[in-house]
Enzyme design. Structure first.
Site, PDB file in Angstrom:
ATOM      1  N   LEU A  91     -36.660   2.377  25.603  1.00  0.00           N
ATOM      2  CA  LEU A  91     -35.830   1.819  26.682  1.00  0.00           C
ATOM      3  C   LEU A  91     -36.441   0.538  27.246  1.00  0.00           C
ATOM      4  CD1 LEU A  91     -35.193   5.127  28.643  1.00  0.00           C
ATOM      5  CD2 LEU A  91     -33.424   3.776  27.454  1.00  0.00           C
ATOM      6  N   GLY A 143     -38.295  -1.404  29.802  1.00  0.00           N
ATOM      7  CA  GLY A 143     -39.277  -0.953  30.786  1.00  0.00           C
ATOM      8  C   GLY A 143     -40.126   0.218  30.338  1.00  0.00           C
ATOM      9  N   GLY A 189     -42.426   0.163  28.054  1.00  0.00           N
ATOM     10  CA  GLY A 189     -43.812  -0.267  27.776  1.00  0.00           C
ATOM     11  C   GLY A 189     -44.000  -0.975  26.442  1.00  0.00           C
ATOM     12  N   SER A 201     -43.470  -4.115  25.305  1.00  0.00           N
ATOM     13  CA  SER A 201     -44.124  -5.437  25.313  1.00  0.00           C
ATOM     14  C   SER A 201     -45.592  -5.323  25.708  1.00  0.00           C
ATOM     15  CB  SER A 201     -43.426  -6.382  26.293  1.00  0.00           C
ATOM     16  OG  SER A 201     -42.068  -6.483  25.993  1.00  0.00           O
ATOM     17  N   SER A 215     -33.879  -1.766  20.000  1.00  0.00           N
ATOM     18  CA  SER A 215     -33.283  -1.227  18.761  1.00  0.00           C
ATOM     19  C   SER A 215     -32.723   0.175  19.024  1.00  0.00           C
ATOM     20  CB  SER A 215     -34.303  -1.234  17.622  1.00  0.00           C
ATOM     21  OG  SER A 215     -35.586  -0.841  18.009  1.00  0.00           O
TER      22      SER A 215
HETATM   23  N1  LIG Z   1     -27.457  -5.236  28.294  1.00  0.00           N
HETATM   24  C1  LIG Z   1     -28.781  -5.172  28.053  1.00  0.00           C
HETATM   25  N2  LIG Z   1     -29.323  -4.057  27.523  1.00  0.00           N
HETATM   26  C2  LIG Z   1     -30.636  -4.010  27.294  1.00  0.00           C
HETATM   27  N3  LIG Z   1     -31.517  -5.021  27.534  1.00  0.00           N
HETATM   28  C3  LIG Z   1     -31.010  -6.156  28.064  1.00  0.00           C
HETATM   29  C4  LIG Z   1     -29.625  -6.279  28.347  1.00  0.00           C
HETATM   30  N4  LIG Z   1     -29.420  -7.523  28.868  1.00  0.00           N
HETATM   31  C5  LIG Z   1     -30.607  -8.126  28.904  1.00  0.00           C
HETATM   32  N5  LIG Z   1     -31.570  -7.317  28.426  1.00  0.00           N
HETATM   33  C6  LIG Z   1     -32.969  -7.748  28.230  1.00  0.00           C
HETATM   34  O1  LIG Z   1     -33.110  -7.919  26.819  1.00  0.00           O
HETATM   35  C7  LIG Z   1     -34.245  -7.232  26.339  1.00  0.00           C
HETATM   36  C8  LIG Z   1     -33.899  -6.391  25.111  1.00  0.00           C
HETATM   37  O2  LIG Z   1     -33.692  -7.197  24.002  1.00  0.00           O
HETATM   38  P1  LIG Z   1     -33.780  -6.546  22.553  1.00  0.00           P
HETATM   39  O3  LIG Z   1     -33.488  -7.634  21.586  1.00  0.00           O
HETATM   40  O4  LIG Z   1     -35.072  -5.817  22.422  1.00  0.00           O
HETATM   41  O5  LIG Z   1     -32.593  -5.479  22.570  1.00  0.00           O
HETATM   42  S1  LIG Z   1     -31.846  -4.856  21.317  1.00  0.00           S
HETATM   43  O6  LIG Z   1     -32.861  -4.373  20.375  1.00  0.00           O
HETATM   44  O7  LIG Z   1     -31.024  -5.889  20.717  1.00  0.00           O
HETATM   45  O8  LIG Z   1     -31.040  -3.752  21.874  1.00  0.00           O
HETATM   46  C9  LIG Z   1     -34.698  -6.316  27.423  1.00  0.00           C
HETATM   47  O9  LIG Z   1     -36.105  -6.466  27.427  1.00  0.00           O
HETATM   48  P2  LIG Z   1     -37.108  -5.233  27.524  1.00  0.00           P
HETATM   49  O10 LIG Z   1     -37.021  -4.800  28.956  1.00  0.00           O
HETATM   50  O11 LIG Z   1     -38.438  -5.862  27.191  1.00  0.00           O
HETATM   51  O12 LIG Z   1     -36.727  -4.163  26.557  1.00  0.00           O
HETATM   52  C10 LIG Z   1     -34.032  -6.801  28.696  1.00  0.00           C
HETATM   53  O13 LIG Z   1     -34.936  -7.576  29.440  1.00  0.00           O
HETATM   54  N1  LIG Z   2     -48.845   3.827  29.266  1.00  0.00           N
HETATM   55  C1  LIG Z   2     -48.179   2.692  29.503  1.00  0.00           C
HETATM   56  N2  LIG Z   2     -47.866   1.878  28.475  1.00  0.00           N
HETATM   57  C2  LIG Z   2     -47.172   0.727  28.699  1.00  0.00           C
HETATM   58  N3  LIG Z   2     -46.748   0.296  29.909  1.00  0.00           N
HETATM   59  C3  LIG Z   2     -47.038   1.084  30.971  1.00  0.00           C
HETATM   60  C4  LIG Z   2     -47.754   2.300  30.810  1.00  0.00           C
HETATM   61  N4  LIG Z   2     -47.891   2.864  32.011  1.00  0.00           N
HETATM   62  C5  LIG Z   2     -47.291   2.037  32.889  1.00  0.00           C
HETATM   63  N5  LIG Z   2     -46.785   0.959  32.271  1.00  0.00           N
HETATM   64  C6  LIG Z   2     -46.067  -0.150  32.941  1.00  0.00           C
HETATM   65  O1  LIG Z   2     -44.702  -0.107  32.552  1.00  0.00           O
HETATM   66  C7  LIG Z   2     -44.171  -1.438  32.471  1.00  0.00           C
HETATM   67  C8  LIG Z   2     -43.609  -1.644  31.072  1.00  0.00           C
HETATM   68  O2  LIG Z   2     -43.011  -2.937  30.988  1.00  0.00           O
HETATM   69  P1  LIG Z   2     -42.794  -3.652  29.595  1.00  0.00           P
HETATM   70  O3  LIG Z   2     -44.026  -3.582  28.766  1.00  0.00           O
HETATM   71  O4  LIG Z   2     -42.226  -5.008  29.875  1.00  0.00           O
HETATM   72  O5  LIG Z   2     -41.703  -2.697  28.929  1.00  0.00           O
HETATM   73  P2  LIG Z   2     -40.595  -3.056  27.837  1.00  0.00           P
HETATM   74  O6  LIG Z   2     -41.152  -4.155  26.969  1.00  0.00           O
HETATM   75  O7  LIG Z   2     -40.386  -1.775  27.090  1.00  0.00           O
HETATM   76  O8  LIG Z   2     -39.388  -3.501  28.612  1.00  0.00           O
HETATM   77  C9  LIG Z   2     -45.313  -2.390  32.764  1.00  0.00           C
HETATM   78  O9  LIG Z   2     -45.232  -2.771  34.114  1.00  0.00           O
HETATM   79  C10 LIG Z   2     -46.548  -1.533  32.538  1.00  0.00           C
HETATM   80  O10 LIG Z   2     -47.639  -1.918  33.337  1.00  0.00           O
END
Ligand SMILES: Nc1ncnc2c1ncn2[C@@H]1O[C@H](COP(=O)(O)OS(=O)(=O)O)[C@@H](OP(=O)(O)O)[C@H]1O
Ligand SMILES: Nc1ncnc2c1ncn2[C@@H]1O[C@H](COP(=O)(O)OP(=O)(O)O)[C@@H](O)[C@H]1O
Length: 227
Positions: free
Chosen positions: A45, A47, A49, A51, A118
């Site tokens: 999902l 958030g 973790g 990245s 994905s």
């Molecule tokens: N509608 C919607 N749904 C999900 N995510 C969204 C959307 N719009 C923008 N974002 C931002 O885009 C990041 C996800 O891009 P991805 O290329 O990894 O997504 S996917 O694999 O094509 O589903 C995702 O980043 P991460 O939080 O790092 O996962 C979001 O910041």
């Molecule tokens: N075990 C863990 N692994 C990765 N991130 C964690 C963990 N515990 C807490 N976090 C926090 O969760 C958040 C994850 O954000 P991010 O890495 O941007 O997620 P994503 O790329 O899936 O959107 C960060 O603020 C990070 O500090």
């Protein structure tokens, strides 16, 4: 995204290179790990973790002399995938492109660390098909409630307000892997524990040649929050 400070990496590297320091006092030297190339595909999902773990794992691998490259969904969408939206069809295309690039990197001997939501089983199956037997699926597991409560980028709040259509987990599906090669439970484990698990998994799966004195020490990795 959590930043892992260079000083932390230095500490981690010092810890990991303890065997090397021992080696310099009598045992054979070689510690540089040679990778056959491979792809670790982090799905989860927004958030969860992905990245944070991808960039920290790349630094940890680099500290061991392993070449890696991170393909992060967010970053790809600023360039290579900037023409794509978040429809199921475009997400599938973003996965396909990332898989093609990751495959090329793996062919060059790198560890490609892909961090893309994905969201659908079918998309990840396509990535596996493109990449072949160097593909490993890593489930970055986190409860939607935790991701939403933290809402690092404020996107969940926007999605709840209806300002983002088709947001994964809220108004678009996320299909968790049922048979992931590795599960990193970011609700239950610290960043350091997850990175250690990922780095040692990469070593087990993809390192072609390494000295026979024992595996690397991946423990000791700490993020700034755990120092
Ligand atoms: N509608 C919607 N749904 C999900 N995510 C969204 C959307 N719009 C923008 N974002 C931002 O885009 C990041 C996800 O891009 P991805 O290329 O990894 O997504 S996917 O694999 O094509 O589903 C995702 O980043 P991460 O939080 O790092 O996962 C979001 O910041
Ligand atoms: N075990 C863990 N692994 C990765 N991130 C964690 C963990 N515990 C807490 N976090 C926090 O969760 C958040 C994850 O954000 P991010 O890495 O941007 O997620 P994503 O790329 O899936 O959107 C960060 O603020 C990070 O500090």
């Amino acid at each position: 995204m959590q930043r892992v400070e260079d000083s932390t990496i230095d500490e981690a590297r010092d810890g990991m290179f303890l065997p090397l320091r021992r080696a310099l006092h009598g045992e054979p030297k070689s510690r540089k790990l040679t990778s056959e190339g491979g792809v670790v595909w982090l799905t989860g999902l927004s958030g969860s973790g992905k990245s944070t773990l991808a960039s920290a794992a790349a630094k940890a691998l680099s500290a061991h002399g392993m070449r890696s490259a991170v393909l992060d969904g967010d970053i790809l969408r600023r360039g290579l995938n900037s023409d794509l939206n978040f429809s199921a069809c475009d997400r599938h295309e973003s996965v396909r492109r990332a898989a093609e690039v990751a495959s090329m990197l793996a062919n060059e001997g790198l560890i490609a660390i892909v961090a893309l939501i994905s969201p659908l089983v079918q998309m990840r199956a396509h990535a596996r098909e493109i990449i072949g037997d160097r593909f490993r699926e890593i489930y970055v597991k986190a409860q939607l409630s935790r991701c939403e409560a933290a809402d690092v980028k404020g996107l969940y709040a926007k999605a709840r307000r209806g300002e983002i259509a088709g947001f994964t987990g809220i108004s678009a599906p996320y299909e968790a892997p049922l048979d992931a090669d590795l599960v990193l439970d970011t609700d239950a484990q610290t960043v350091g524990q997850c990175v250690s698990a990922l780095a040692s998994y990469v070593e087990l799966q993809f390192v072609a040649s390494w000295d026979t004195r024992g595996r690397s020490e991946w423990n000791g990795f700490r993020s700034i929050n755990e120092a």
